[in-house]
Design an enzyme around this catalytic site. Sequence first.
Site, PDB file in Angstrom:
ATOM      1  N   ARG A  66     -58.019  70.535  71.917  1.00 19.99           N
ATOM      2  CA  ARG A  66     -56.869  70.715  71.118  1.00 19.99           C
ATOM      3  C   ARG A  66     -56.021  71.951  71.552  1.00 19.99           C
ATOM      4  O   ARG A  66     -54.760  71.919  71.722  1.00 19.99           O
ATOM      5  CB  ARG A  66     -57.119  71.059  69.694  1.00 19.99           C
ATOM      6  CG  ARG A  66     -55.748  71.206  68.902  1.00 19.99           C
ATOM      7  CD  ARG A  66     -56.265  71.613  67.291  1.00 19.99           C
ATOM      8  NE  ARG A  66     -55.036  71.644  66.482  1.00 19.99           N
ATOM      9  CZ  ARG A  66     -54.998  72.589  65.455  1.00 19.99           C
ATOM     10  NH1 ARG A  66     -55.841  73.248  64.983  1.00 19.99           N
ATOM     11  NH2 ARG A  66     -53.747  72.728  64.721  1.00 19.99           N
ATOM     12  N   HIS A  70     -51.995  72.405  73.065  1.00 18.80           N
ATOM     13  CA  HIS A  70     -50.831  73.406  72.673  1.00 18.80           C
ATOM     14  C   HIS A  70     -50.676  74.205  73.752  1.00 18.80           C
ATOM     15  O   HIS A  70     -49.517  74.804  73.355  1.00 18.80           O
ATOM     16  CB  HIS A  70     -51.830  74.112  71.484  1.00 18.80           C
ATOM     17  CG  HIS A  70     -51.825  73.336  70.072  1.00 18.80           C
ATOM     18  ND1 HIS A  70     -50.931  73.799  68.841  1.00 18.80           N
ATOM     19  CD2 HIS A  70     -52.453  72.263  69.804  1.00 18.80           C
ATOM     20  CE1 HIS A  70     -51.346  72.997  67.815  1.00 18.80           C
ATOM     21  NE2 HIS A  70     -52.179  72.096  68.457  1.00 18.80           N
ATOM     22  N   ASN A  95     -50.199  77.253  65.316  1.00 19.40           N
ATOM     23  CA  ASN A  95     -51.167  77.785  66.142  1.00 19.40           C
ATOM     24  C   ASN A  95     -52.238  78.662  65.293  1.00 19.40           C
ATOM     25  O   ASN A  95     -53.120  78.996  66.102  1.00 19.40           O
ATOM     26  CB  ASN A  95     -50.620  78.106  67.228  1.00 19.40           C
ATOM     27  CG  ASN A  95     -49.742  77.437  68.296  1.00 19.40           C
ATOM     28  OD1 ASN A  95     -50.137  76.457  68.467  1.00 19.40           O
ATOM     29  ND2 ASN A  95     -49.019  77.840  69.014  1.00 19.40           N
ATOM     30  N   HIS A 193     -57.963  62.524  69.265  1.00 19.99           N
ATOM     31  CA  HIS A 193     -58.523  62.673  67.863  1.00 19.99           C
ATOM     32  C   HIS A 193     -60.031  61.997  67.465  1.00 19.99           C
ATOM     33  O   HIS A 193     -60.290  61.918  66.415  1.00 19.99           O
ATOM     34  CB  HIS A 193     -57.254  62.023  66.882  1.00 19.99           C
ATOM     35  CG  HIS A 193     -56.020  62.876  66.760  1.00 19.99           C
ATOM     36  ND1 HIS A 193     -54.952  62.231  66.421  1.00 19.99           N
ATOM     37  CD2 HIS A 193     -55.868  63.966  67.179  1.00 19.99           C
ATOM     38  CE1 HIS A 193     -54.216  63.309  66.452  1.00 19.99           C
ATOM     39  NE2 HIS A 193     -54.664  64.541  67.010  1.00 19.99           N
TER      40      HIS A 193
END
Length: 329
Positions: A66, A70, A95, A193
Amino acid sequence: MGKYRKDSLLGFLILLIFDLATFNSSVAQLTFDFYAASCPSAEFIIRNTVQSASLNDPSIPGKLLRLVFHDCFVEGCDASILLKGNGTEGSDPANLSLGGFSVIDSVKRVLEIFCPGIVSCADIIAIAARDAVEMTGGPQVRIATGRRDGRFSAASNVRSNMADTTFSIDAMTKLFSSKGLSVNDLVTLSGAHTIGTAHCSTVRDRFKEDSRGRLTGIDPSLDKLYGEELMRECLAGGDLSSALVSNDPQTSLSFDNQYYKNLVVHKGLFQSDSALVEDERTKNMVEDFATSQERFFSSWVESFRKLTSIKVKTGDAGEVRRSCSSFNR
């Protein structure tokens, strides 16, 4: 007239070639085995640290995967997400739930002992995420290195550059296209995911909460039994903002194609997941990956390389931070 057209066409082609060369120049400067001479043990150190951390905390691979999303979607893959301070990317509410920072910091501390000032935090993030996927059963991906760390990080840039769990296909394809990623990349990278967890607050839109905190399913695209299971898990976890659920309820610790199998039977955790199997532009690809893990893995290798090459900084367009959380002074 003919000569004019030929000259115009030639000029156009020259400009086009120049533009393409300029666009690809930063990516072209990334090379395989970038640290072969300057820090030959770099990738070994990263892999060992990630592996050790993952054995102690099985949630680490999902957090590292992840983290690279980001980082790369905002300002490019330049470790700007790691910078601490008021108004930095990390301070944006989107975040605040990120993790894996301690692993990156541990890697950096070791590398600064063996190869001071050589390996960038941006490369560490990309390699650590790559290794996290492989360690959980995913494909091996050889990625080029040589990224430099950015000198800018602003919370104001986060929201417009990150996908939300309520995004439609149109919104997601527009965002991915702005990063040089295709619809194929969108479907493939959504497969991230297949590992990791999410806060129940991110699926609040799929339920209705009454004044007593009781939940009722309101999203018809979600399998009823799966929806009831999610409601039980979220309520058992207490506050929706802190309760966690697995992205993939079947094999949450394994990087596989179960995510796509879940989508086909309407068990996608997020609204943005469910959208992939409801839109004709993406449905066939979801079904294909659901039936063939090999095809998903093959596509993942290419899409992950593209993800970790978004707006990379190389050469003089950045620095190699001594500490990943602050600029060099």
